[in-house]
Write an enzyme that holds these catalytic residues in place. Structure first.
Site, PDB file in Angstrom:
ATOM      1  N   GLU A 134       0.840  -1.213   0.000  1.00  0.00           N
ATOM      2  CA  GLU A 134       0.000   0.000   0.000  1.00  0.00           C
ATOM      3  C   GLU A 134       0.872   1.259   0.000  1.00  0.00           C
ATOM      4  O   GLU A 134       0.817   2.077   0.915  1.00  0.00           O
ATOM      5  CB  GLU A 134      -0.955  -0.028   1.196  1.00  0.00           C
ATOM      6  CG  GLU A 134      -1.907  -1.228   1.142  1.00  0.00           C
ATOM      7  CD  GLU A 134      -3.039  -1.171   2.148  1.00  0.00           C
ATOM      8  OE1 GLU A 134      -2.839  -0.620   3.240  1.00  0.00           O
ATOM      9  OE2 GLU A 134      -4.126  -1.693   1.837  1.00  0.00           O
ATOM     10  N   GLU A 156      -5.286  -8.303  -1.474  1.00  0.00           N
ATOM     11  CA  GLU A 156      -6.039  -8.144  -0.218  1.00  0.00           C
ATOM     12  C   GLU A 156      -7.484  -7.836  -0.547  1.00  0.00           C
ATOM     13  O   GLU A 156      -7.763  -6.987  -1.408  1.00  0.00           O
ATOM     14  CB  GLU A 156      -5.481  -7.006   0.643  1.00  0.00           C
ATOM     15  CG  GLU A 156      -4.194  -7.314   1.325  1.00  0.00           C
ATOM     16  CD  GLU A 156      -3.771  -6.228   2.313  1.00  0.00           C
ATOM     17  OE1 GLU A 156      -4.640  -5.616   2.958  1.00  0.00           O
ATOM     18  OE2 GLU A 156      -2.555  -5.998   2.406  1.00  0.00           O
TER      19      GLU A 156
HETATM   20  C1  BG6 Z   1      -4.585  -3.169   4.608  1.00  0.00           C
HETATM   21  C2  BG6 Z   1      -3.247  -3.604   5.162  1.00  0.00           C
HETATM   22  O1  BG6 Z   1      -4.642  -1.801   4.718  1.00  0.00           O
HETATM   23  O2  BG6 Z   1      -5.729  -3.586   5.225  1.00  0.00           O
HETATM   24  C3  BG6 Z   1      -3.288  -4.778   6.101  1.00  0.00           C
HETATM   25  O3  BG6 Z   1      -2.317  -3.849   4.121  1.00  0.00           O
HETATM   26  C4  BG6 Z   1      -4.518  -4.647   6.978  1.00  0.00           C
HETATM   27  O4  BG6 Z   1      -2.082  -4.815   6.815  1.00  0.00           O
HETATM   28  C5  BG6 Z   1      -5.754  -4.700   6.101  1.00  0.00           C
HETATM   29  O5  BG6 Z   1      -4.593  -5.546   8.026  1.00  0.00           O
HETATM   30  C6  BG6 Z   1      -7.056  -4.660   6.861  1.00  0.00           C
HETATM   31  O6  BG6 Z   1      -7.070  -3.566   7.707  1.00  0.00           O
HETATM   32  P1  BG6 Z   1      -7.407  -3.699   9.252  1.00  0.00           P
HETATM   33  O7  BG6 Z   1      -7.169  -2.365   9.797  1.00  0.00           O
HETATM   34  O8  BG6 Z   1      -8.836  -4.112   9.308  1.00  0.00           O
HETATM   35  O9  BG6 Z   1      -6.505  -4.732   9.773  1.00  0.00           O
END
Ligand code: BG6
Length: 482
Positions: free
Chosen positions: A188, A380
């Protein structure tokens, strides 16, 4: 007939700082993630990650014996990775996205010699993946910046951090050649434009102008990424290396041209990073932004050439939700992946207020592929939710299955419509610590981990209903989503 190609990389994703634990074990140094304090009822919109970090706060965290710092214990995968990978293999994973902790390899970020115990750990981790035919997909930097380099040279604001990073990356390429074929430079990368500490290691007391420091840090990350891509191509001719963006699809709130223009600008803010990493030069639209904010990027002679020579092979991104772009700033807000947004009346939201939008994934796949014409990889995606374990040890997470099914359906349509998609690694394939709130209660996994926000629990791993569902999805190459 399945729309997914035969070699489609189905899998799941984690990051070292949220998964591994083993804080300072076997020679690991401090990382920025180790200073993230757990707070009861964290604010879901203005998360503390967006607040500036200072030397004083860092030093406090390093001495604090009372607070809970969940990223220090993760889900203790450092001692459970074999069990975790066996479960991924049982689901049929073709790939597993993980990150390497830079301070596990170089405890201070720029030590003379790498830490052998750290290197050996990842050797064993990769061997374990390969034993089951799982291709590791490795993020070189995922929110685990060596804290020593923050304190010494204000992280990525310093040009010297570029050299430290490239050296670290080359050590990885040399050591893991033959084991790792898929690499990502920065997780990111656009987050550096929103907050300085998380990925940039920037401390507010070490700069007079944080925004200037953030964009200077971004420039250094671009240079480091380009040099790393070049080194990867030279050292590992069979490997592929990509960029990684937190994609923020922002719809115009109405057909008012002013809202549409806001959405164009939101794309500029978001796609600036992938534009540089994929096209190899700064887009012209940023010149006005820099002028308006009195930002002056210090470039060295040769930087333009480095960027041109270091373009990535594929684009990866995270996608959790869409947002709204509007020229009218008032209105009901909801939370999101670092950035909040106005509420979209057509969409439901997760327990954490992130707006669920599967069609938005197809829209974004088309937009990105139209713009760049290189293969895409969704590294993701997923639903952070509270799960309940029944008395007989089951987790009926049909809400997660619904979320994933709807997104996979839209991926299939996008592929059918011509988008080149390499793979899909849903986030937190095993429950882990939340990046934004440091909670354990916000769970994404197919595998439940018995641990609470404060680190209490047996750490037992339990298969959720989604585990069996995803296994069938992979086995049928996305054909059976029922
Ligand atoms: C992304 C990151 O922003 O979202 C991850 O790359 C992160 O590291 C994921 O865990 C989900 O976000 P969160 O805050 O719900 O864990």
């Amino acid at each position: 007939m399945s729309k997914f190609p035969k070699n489609f990389l189905w899998g799941g994703a984690v990051a070292a700082n949220q998964w591994e634990g083993a804080f300072l074990e076997d020679g690991k140094g401090w990382s920025t993630a180790d200073t993230a304090l757990f707070e009861e009822n964290p604010d879901k919109v203005n998360i503390s990650l967006l607040q500036p970090m200072t030397t004083e706060k860092v030093e406090f965290a390093m001495k604090d014996t009372e607070g809970i710092y969940p990223k220090r214990f993760g889900i203790d995968a450092y001692h459970h990775y074999k069990e975790d990978i066996a479960l991924f293999a049982e689901m049929g994973f073709k790939t597993f996205r993980l990150s390497i902790s830079w301070p596990r390899i170089f405890p201070n970020g720029d030590d003379r010699e790498p830490n052998e115990a750290g290197l050996a750990f990842y050797d064993s981790l990769f061997d374990e993946c390969l034993k089951y035919g799982i291709e590791p997909l490795v993020t070189i930097s995922h929110y685990e910046f060596p804290l020593a380099l923050s304190l010494k040279q204000n992280g990525w604001e310093s040009r010297e951090t570029v050299d430290a990073f490239v050296r670290y990356a080359k050590v990885l390429f040399k050591r893991y050649q033959g084991k790792v074929k898929y690499w990502l430079t920065f997780n990111e990368i656009n987050i550096i434009g929103m907050t300085g500490y998380l990925s940039g290691g920037l401390l507010a007391d070490k700069t007079d102008n944080m925004l200037q420091a953030q964009y200077q840090a971004a420039h250094h990350q671009f240079i480091a990424s380009a040099l790393t891509v070049k080194a990867c191509h030279e050292m590992l001719p069979d490997a592929q290396i990509g960029c990684m963006l937190a994609r923020q699809e922002a719809y115009p709130e109405t057909s008012n041209p002013l809202d549409v223009m806001e959405s164009v600008e939101a794309d500029h803010t978001n796609l600036f990073y992938s534009d540089v990493q994929i096209r190899g030069y700064y887009p012209r639209y940023m010149e006005k932004f820099f002028r308006d904010h009195q930002i002056e990027i210090k470039k060295e002679a040769g930087d333009d050439e480095i960027l041109r020579q270091g373009v990535v092979d594929f684009m990866s991104f995270s996608y959790y939700m869409s947002s709204i772009a509007s020229h009218e700033k008032s209105g009901e807000e909801t939370a999101g992946n670092l950035l909040g947004s106005k509420k979209n009346p057509y969409l439901a939201a997760s327990d954490w207020g992130w707006q669920i939008d599967p069609v938005g994934l197809r829209i974004t796949l088309h937009k990105l592929y139209d713009r760049y014409q290189i293969p895409l990889f969704i590294v993701e995606n997923g639903l952070g939710a509270k799960d309940v374990v029944t008395e007989d040890g089951k987790i009926h997470d049909d809400y997660r299955i619904d979320y994933l099914r709807d997104h996979i359906n839209e991926m299939a349509k996008a592929i059918d419509e011509g988008v080149e998609l390499m793979g899909y690694t849903p986030w937190g394939c095993i429950d882990l610590i939340s990046a934004s709130t440091s909670e354990m209660a916000k769970r994404y996994g197919f595998i439940y981990v018995d641990q609470d926000d404060k680190g209490n629990g047996s750490l037992d791993r339990l298969r959720k209903d989604s585990f069996y569902w995803y296994k069938e999805v992979i086995a049928t190459s996305g054909e059976n989503l029922a």
